[in-house]
Design a protein around this motif. Structure first.
Motif, PDB file in Angstrom:
ATOM      1  N   PHE A   1      25.132  18.349  51.110  1.00 24.24           N
ATOM      2  CA  PHE A   1      26.064  19.221  51.828  1.00 24.24           C
ATOM      3  C   PHE A   1      26.462  20.449  51.020  1.00 24.24           C
ATOM      4  O   PHE A   1      27.292  21.232  51.462  1.00 24.24           O
ATOM      5  CB  PHE A   1      27.312  18.435  52.251  1.00 24.24           C
ATOM      6  N   GLN A   2      25.868  20.608  49.834  1.00 23.38           N
ATOM      7  CA  GLN A   2      26.072  21.814  49.056  1.00 23.38           C
ATOM      8  C   GLN A   2      24.812  22.672  49.026  1.00 23.38           C
ATOM      9  O   GLN A   2      24.833  23.779  48.498  1.00 23.38           O
ATOM     10  CB  GLN A   2      26.494  21.456  47.624  1.00 23.38           C
ATOM     11  N   ASN A   3      23.735  22.153  49.597  1.00 23.42           N
ATOM     12  CA  ASN A   3      22.500  22.912  49.704  1.00 23.42           C
ATOM     13  C   ASN A   3      22.741  24.103  50.637  1.00 23.42           C
ATOM     14  O   ASN A   3      23.197  23.947  51.764  1.00 23.42           O
ATOM     15  CB  ASN A   3      21.384  22.020  50.254  1.00 23.42           C
ATOM     16  N   LYS A   4      22.457  25.314  50.154  1.00 21.01           N
ATOM     17  CA  LYS A   4      22.806  26.524  50.891  1.00 21.01           C
ATOM     18  C   LYS A   4      22.214  26.555  52.303  1.00 21.01           C
ATOM     19  O   LYS A   4      22.896  26.920  53.268  1.00 21.01           O
ATOM     20  CB  LYS A   4      22.347  27.761  50.100  1.00 21.01           C
TER      21      LYS A   4
ATOM     22  N   TYR B   1      34.653  19.219  58.592  1.00 16.05           N
ATOM     23  CA  TYR B   1      35.445  18.549  57.556  1.00 16.05           C
ATOM     24  C   TYR B   1      34.571  18.178  56.360  1.00 16.05           C
ATOM     25  O   TYR B   1      34.994  18.267  55.211  1.00 16.05           O
ATOM     26  CB  TYR B   1      36.105  17.294  58.126  1.00 16.05           C
ATOM     27  N   ILE B   2      33.333  17.751  56.647  1.00 17.64           N
ATOM     28  CA  ILE B   2      32.399  17.420  55.562  1.00 17.64           C
ATOM     29  C   ILE B   2      32.065  18.689  54.767  1.00 17.64           C
ATOM     30  O   ILE B   2      32.044  18.673  53.531  1.00 17.64           O
ATOM     31  CB  ILE B   2      31.113  16.774  56.118  1.00 17.64           C
ATOM     32  N   LEU B   3      31.837  19.796  55.459  1.00 17.40           N
ATOM     33  CA  LEU B   3      31.547  21.062  54.782  1.00 17.40           C
ATOM     34  C   LEU B   3      32.736  21.523  53.943  1.00 17.40           C
ATOM     35  O   LEU B   3      32.566  22.028  52.823  1.00 17.40           O
ATOM     36  CB  LEU B   3      31.181  22.140  55.806  1.00 17.40           C
ATOM     37  N   LEU B   4      33.952  21.356  54.463  1.00 15.23           N
ATOM     38  CA  LEU B   4      35.143  21.743  53.707  1.00 15.23           C
ATOM     39  C   LEU B   4      35.304  20.894  52.448  1.00 15.23           C
ATOM     40  O   LEU B   4      35.756  21.386  51.420  1.00 15.23           O
ATOM     41  CB  LEU B   4      36.397  21.604  54.584  1.00 15.23           C
ATOM     42  N   LYS B   5      34.932  19.627  52.552  1.00 14.56           N
ATOM     43  CA  LYS B   5      35.052  18.730  51.398  1.00 14.56           C
ATOM     44  C   LYS B   5      34.152  19.185  50.250  1.00 14.56           C
ATOM     45  O   LYS B   5      34.557  19.187  49.080  1.00 14.56           O
ATOM     46  CB  LYS B   5      34.691  17.297  51.801  1.00 14.56           C
ATOM     47  N   TYR B   6      32.932  19.582  50.566  1.00 17.33           N
ATOM     48  CA  TYR B   6      31.935  19.839  49.526  1.00 17.33           C
ATOM     49  C   TYR B   6      31.703  21.316  49.204  1.00 17.33           C
ATOM     50  O   TYR B   6      30.894  21.632  48.343  1.00 17.33           O
ATOM     51  CB  TYR B   6      30.596  19.212  49.935  1.00 17.33           C
ATOM     52  N   ASN B   7      32.391  22.230  49.912  1.00 14.82           N
ATOM     53  CA  ASN B   7      32.138  23.653  49.701  1.00 14.82           C
ATOM     54  C   ASN B   7      33.430  24.446  49.580  1.00 14.82           C
ATOM     55  O   ASN B   7      34.522  23.939  49.848  1.00 14.82           O
ATOM     56  CB  ASN B   7      31.295  24.219  50.857  1.00 14.82           C
ATOM     57  N   LYS B   8      33.289  25.702  49.205  1.00 17.81           N
ATOM     58  CA  LYS B   8      34.438  26.584  49.049  1.00 17.81           C
ATOM     59  C   LYS B   8      34.921  27.057  50.422  1.00 17.81           C
ATOM     60  O   LYS B   8      34.141  27.643  51.174  1.00 17.81           O
ATOM     61  CB  LYS B   8      34.048  27.802  48.207  1.00 17.81           C
ATOM     62  N   PRO B   9      36.202  26.817  50.750  1.00 17.14           N
ATOM     63  CA  PRO B   9      36.726  27.266  52.052  1.00 17.14           C
ATOM     64  C   PRO B   9      36.526  28.757  52.277  1.00 17.14           C
ATOM     65  O   PRO B   9      36.257  29.195  53.395  1.00 17.14           O
ATOM     66  CB  PRO B   9      38.218  26.916  51.962  1.00 17.14           C
TER      67      PRO B   9
END
Length: 313
Positions: free
Chosen positions: A11-14, A252-260
């Motif tokens: 989920f951090q893969n661009k 929510y998963i994207l918010l957990k693992y990435n910069k808002p």
């Protein structure tokens, strides 16, 4: 530590982040034509606030229950709310993200023009990116982000040009829209904080159920004698619940693992995708404004997510 990094890497893969963020924005954008058709099918008046709160309450509660069914099958033990503190956080998030946010949004939209509502709503994206600069050490503003924000706002302004913009301000109209923006921004940072101890899937599920439940309680004060539930309206209501379940959970998963401050930029696509989907499903005219708006927002997204030379990410 190494194992934890491996778990987060997907989920951090661009490419994955861009794909999922765009997908969420398109799903949320599809709610515009879907709700328009649903209201029309149910013979709902444009100013029927309680009717809209009822539909929203059913939509979000059903969305949360659908996620819980999925979680019950795939997550089992993780489904439990383990402490009173966690329950309090979930209830608070449900009130802020769902109940208050959509109450002020629906009321505000009913008392202002659609274009002003869309523009004010887009300010939440701007504020998340700005506030992230002060809250997170690794999410600082730079010239690319500033230009990206400006292009995003430009895109929203372009798509709403000539559609009822004026300087009029009312507390229950524009004022409520600003309160809706504030609750949306607050919810983004609450999700980022809470997801460090609670699974994003459960955060999404319980806040939707609890927040939607509060909306259903508020809807008890309405009168729905003139409303009719057609098969099409029922199907679209189910679809709107599914889109909320999928979009909120993925976001929510994207918010957990990435910069808002970086992924929030994709939310500028919501009004534009709503316009494009309205062209397809409501036979609305595709204008040059929509195309230019989309191009401006794409440029903004590229700028915000582009690494500044010499800056460590």
């Amino acid at each position: 530590m190494h194992t934890n990094t491996e778990k987060k890497s997907v989920f951090q893969n661009k490419a994955v982040v861009i794909l999922l963020a765009v997908f969420c924005s398109i799903l949320w954008g599809s709610a515009f034509p879907v709700l328009k058709i649903t209201y029309r099918e149910m013979s709902m008046a444009g100013d029927d606030l309680y009717g809209k709160i009822l539909i929203a309450g059913i939509r979000f509660t059903l969305a949360g229950l659908l996620i819980l069914v999925y979680a019950a099958v795939t997550m089992k033990e993780q489904l439990k709310i383990r402490t009173r503190r966690d329950f309090g956080r979930l209830l608070l998030l449900g009130l802020v993200q769902t109940s208050l946010n959509y109450f002020f949004f629906y009321t505000g939209v009913a008392n202002t023009t659609a274009s002003k509502g869309a523009i004010i709503s887009s300010l939440s994206n701007f504020l998340v990116i700005i506030l992230a600069h002060f809250i997170y050490r690794n999410d600082k503003l730079n010239r690319n982000k500033i230009w990206g924000i400006l292009f995003g706002l430009l895109g929203v302004l372009i798509v709403n040009m000539g559609t009822g913009l004026d300087a009029r301000f009312t507390f229950t109209g524009e004022g409520f829209m600003f309160i809706s923006v504030a609750t949306g921004v607050l919810a983004s940072f609450m999700v980022k904080a809470y997801s460090s101890t609670m699974h994003p899937v459960l955060l999404s599920a319980y806040q939707l159920v609890l927040g939607g439940g509060v909306m259903l309680l508020a809807a008890l004060f309405g009168n729905y004698e003139g409303l009719t539930l057609t098969p099409l309206a029922g199907g679209l209501l189910l679809y709107s619940a599914l889109l909320s379940a999928v979009a909120f959970t993925l976001w929510y998963i994207l918010l957990k693992y990435n910069k808002p401050g970086e992924i929030t930029m994709f939310r500028f696509l919501i009004p534009v995708s709503g316009s494009l989907l309205s062209v397809i499903f409501l036979k609305e005219k595709l204008t040059l404004q929509v195309v230019l708006s989309l191009l401006a927002i794409i440029v903004g997204i590229i700028l915000v997510n582009r690494e500044v030379p010499g800056q460590k990410r």
